[in-house]
Design an enzyme around this catalytic site. Structure first.
Site, short mmCIF file in Angstrom:
data_model
loop_
_atom_site.label_atom_id
_atom_site.label_comp_id
_atom_site.label_asym_id
_atom_site.label_seq_id
_atom_site.Cartn_x
_atom_site.Cartn_y
_atom_site.Cartn_z
N ASP A 125 0.83 -1.21 0.00
CA ASP A 125 0.00 0.00 0.00
C ASP A 125 0.87 1.26 0.00
OD1 ASP A 125 -2.82 0.96 0.42
OD2 ASP A 125 -1.93 1.88 2.19
N GLU B 40 1.79 -0.59 -5.00
CA GLU B 40 0.75 0.40 -5.28
C GLU B 40 1.47 1.75 -5.24
OE1 GLU B 40 -3.19 2.74 -3.78
OE2 GLU B 40 -1.50 2.34 -2.49
#
Ligand code: GLC
Length: 562
Positions: A223, A285
């Site tokens: 993330d 990401e």
């Protein structure tokens, strides 16, 4: 370190890649399906999805023909940002289940030939993480505070935030604590940023990686991978904040994104993964652009894949799609990594709705009931074409739960049910991401359409979803679900993920894209005029219907040239 063997379950034949004659690692052409656990399947009927629910529905994913499942975070969390606020990296949120439930999910997935990718959230913890509680209890300047980014404020009494940074979710990126210091949070105030220059933080995360690797996970989606390291001295940045890194018109680069130091972290992590048996992966990401910057995350000793958000954000125009594809392939080839392709996820407007706006006006984040509404029919037609086209591109691909059903964004959610912190932090100006997170319809005519045993669903499902359910589409010729199933089966059969793209000079041009890969010709027609394939070409797959053998507007088709 313990060496761990994972059950090797991938027995499906893979076409060789022609160039080396080897089958190569699984992830180079994998189709990875994103499960958003809150909204996938609810076994216990509390209205929130859970791990036993996912496990019971895994056969759907095996039938669909994907290679792996990526689970959005399932760790203990106060759920202030739907689990992207982690209170304990080594457990399972009780609402979702237990570590035993996770083991059962993972075992069942492997049995079905599916790999399991976890979501790792290293940029910030939850404010309820033990470390942040210790930091609040600790004194300014204490080692407990040094795991986060605490600073003194500006102004006579330190009453102003340390700098001008804004939160991605709106409002300032700083919150003041009782003793007057401020802490940084690039997201919600419940998500304090960690200080990655602190060796303790680094050690903690390599240990967390090992914890899950030893439990047999096949990889991690990382993330906000471009955010861990902030520029020295936290220089001013008073532009509106967005997750997408990008220079300003005058060429300034944001000091919180894509700093050189992040790469050292991923090199360390790669070494941890490589010390474990099996082909485990790291997926970035990283909202960075252009593709040449993104490709730096997938150099040989860093991550394996990175999400291609330039592709997701490209407007529905042939020229722009082609530019992104060419730049992506070139940048990835340079570092020897496979490209990836993605159209939807839990942070963006579902592509069946996004593409229902005029080209170039596709909305970036949520849509509310009073906003211009998408043309649903057009959106679905284009979404089917976009997916068929994407699944033929070389490299890996990501599918977000529900896109295989052609689910639209739910644009009509009333303010009182919206839960995305971005909605609250901007007073509703940012509509937020709830519209792409509505629970999946599985079967039946009554809410929750099989999501759970009763009617409970944490976000309301629209009545039209009864006819979009998995059961309603299974075996129905022409349904979006059957289109995805056929696409994934043909993709595998023809080894398209390992193909090499060659633009077809005769057909490509105007608003038409056509390329050859392996023994297949792929055509995407965005123009008004139908496009006829070469004589003798046999249609393998069409996103809509051919018109007299030609590909009509907003339609994609695969043809066999063999
Ligand atoms: C990532 C996640 C998003 C989350 C944010 C903060 O962008 O995909 O859902 O809100 O990070 O963790």
């Amino acid at each position: 370190m313990e060496r761990v063997s994972r059950s090797s379950t991938d027995t499906s034949p893979r076409p060789d890649d022609g160039a080396t004659g080897s089958t190569g690692p699984w992830w180079r052409d994998a189709v990875i399906y994103q499960v958003y656990p809150r909204s996938f399947a609810d076994a216990d009927g509390d209205g929130l999805g859970d791990l036993p629910g996912i496990t019971a529905r895994l056969p759907h994913l095996a039938d669909l023909g994907v290679d792996a499942v990526w689970l959005s975070p399932v760790y203990p969390s106060p759920q202030k940002d739907a689990g992207y606020d982690v209170a304990d990296y080594r457990g399972i949120e009780p609402v979702f289940g237990t570590l035993e439930d996770f083991a059962a999910l993972s075992a069942r997935a492997h049995e079905l030939g599916l790999r399991v990718v976890m979501d790792l959230v290293p940029n910030h913890t939850s404010a309820e993480h033990a470390w942040f509680r210790e930091a609040l209890a600790g004194a300014p300047g204490s080692p407990e505070r040094a795991r986060y980014v605490f600073r003194a404020g500006r102004g006579a009494d330190g009453e102003l935030p340390p700098n001008s940074w804004r939160s991605v979710f709106g409002g300032p990126a700083w919150t003041r604590v009782a003793d007057g210091s401020w802490y940084l949070h690039l997201f919600d105030s419940s998500q304090p940023d960690l200080d990655w220059s602190n060796p303790q933080v680094r050690e903690e995360f390599t240990d967390v990686l090992r914890f899950w690797l030893e439990r047999g996970v096949d990889g991690f989606r990382v993330d906000v991978a471009h955010g861990l390291i902030k520029a020295e001295g936290l220089p001013e940045w008073d532009h509106e904040q967005a997750l997408l890194e990008g220079a300003t018109a005058s060429g300034e680069r944001p000091p919180m994104w894509d700093q050189e130091g992040v790469h050292e972290v991923y090199r360390q992590w790669r070494a941890v993964l490589d010390a474990h048996e099996g082909e485990r992966i790291l997926v970035a990401e990283a909202w960075v652009t252009p593709p040449s910057r993104l490709a730096r995350y997938v150099r040989g000793d860093e991550m394996h894949q990175a999400f291609n958000f330039d592709y997701l954000r490209a407007p529905w125009r042939a020229g722009e799609l082609r530019r992104v594809i060419d730049a992506t392939l070139a940048a990835h080839a340079e570092v020897g990594a496979p490209a990836t392709w993605v159209l939807s996820n839990h942070d963006v407007v579902r592509h069946a709705s996004r593409l229902g706006y005029p080209a170039g006006q596709e909305p970036a984040s949520g849509v509310g009931p009073d906003d211009p509404q998408p043309d649903a029919e057009l959106g679905l037609r284009r979404a089917r074409a976009a997916s068929v086209f994407m699944l033929a591109l070389p490299g890996g691909a990501y599918v977000y739960q529900g896109e295989e059903l052609g689910l639209p964004e739910v644009t009509t959610l009333p303010a009182q049910v919206r839960q995305d912190p971005a909605f609250a932090r901007t007073g509703g100006e940012d509509r937020g991401r709830d519209g792409c997170r509505v629970p999946i319809p599985w079967e039946g005519g009554e809410p929750s359409y099989g999501f759970g045993p009763g009617a409970a669903s944490w976000l309301p499902q629209p009545p039209e979803w009864a006819r979009l359910s998995v059961a309603a589409q299974t075996g129905v010729a022409g349904s979006t679900l059957e289109l995805y199933r056929s696409a994934l089966a043909l993709r595998r059969e023809h080894g398209l993920g390992r193909g090499a793209l060659a633009w077809d000079a005769e057909l490509t041009g105007g608003d038409v894209l056509a390329f050859r890969t392996r023994d297949v010709l792929v055509v995407l027609n965005l123009s008004a005029r139908p496009v006829a394939p070469p004589a003798g070409a046999r249609a393998l797959l069409v996103s809509g219907e051919l018109a007299d053998g030609a590909v009509p507007t907003d339609t994609a088709a695969w043809f066999s040239l063999g």
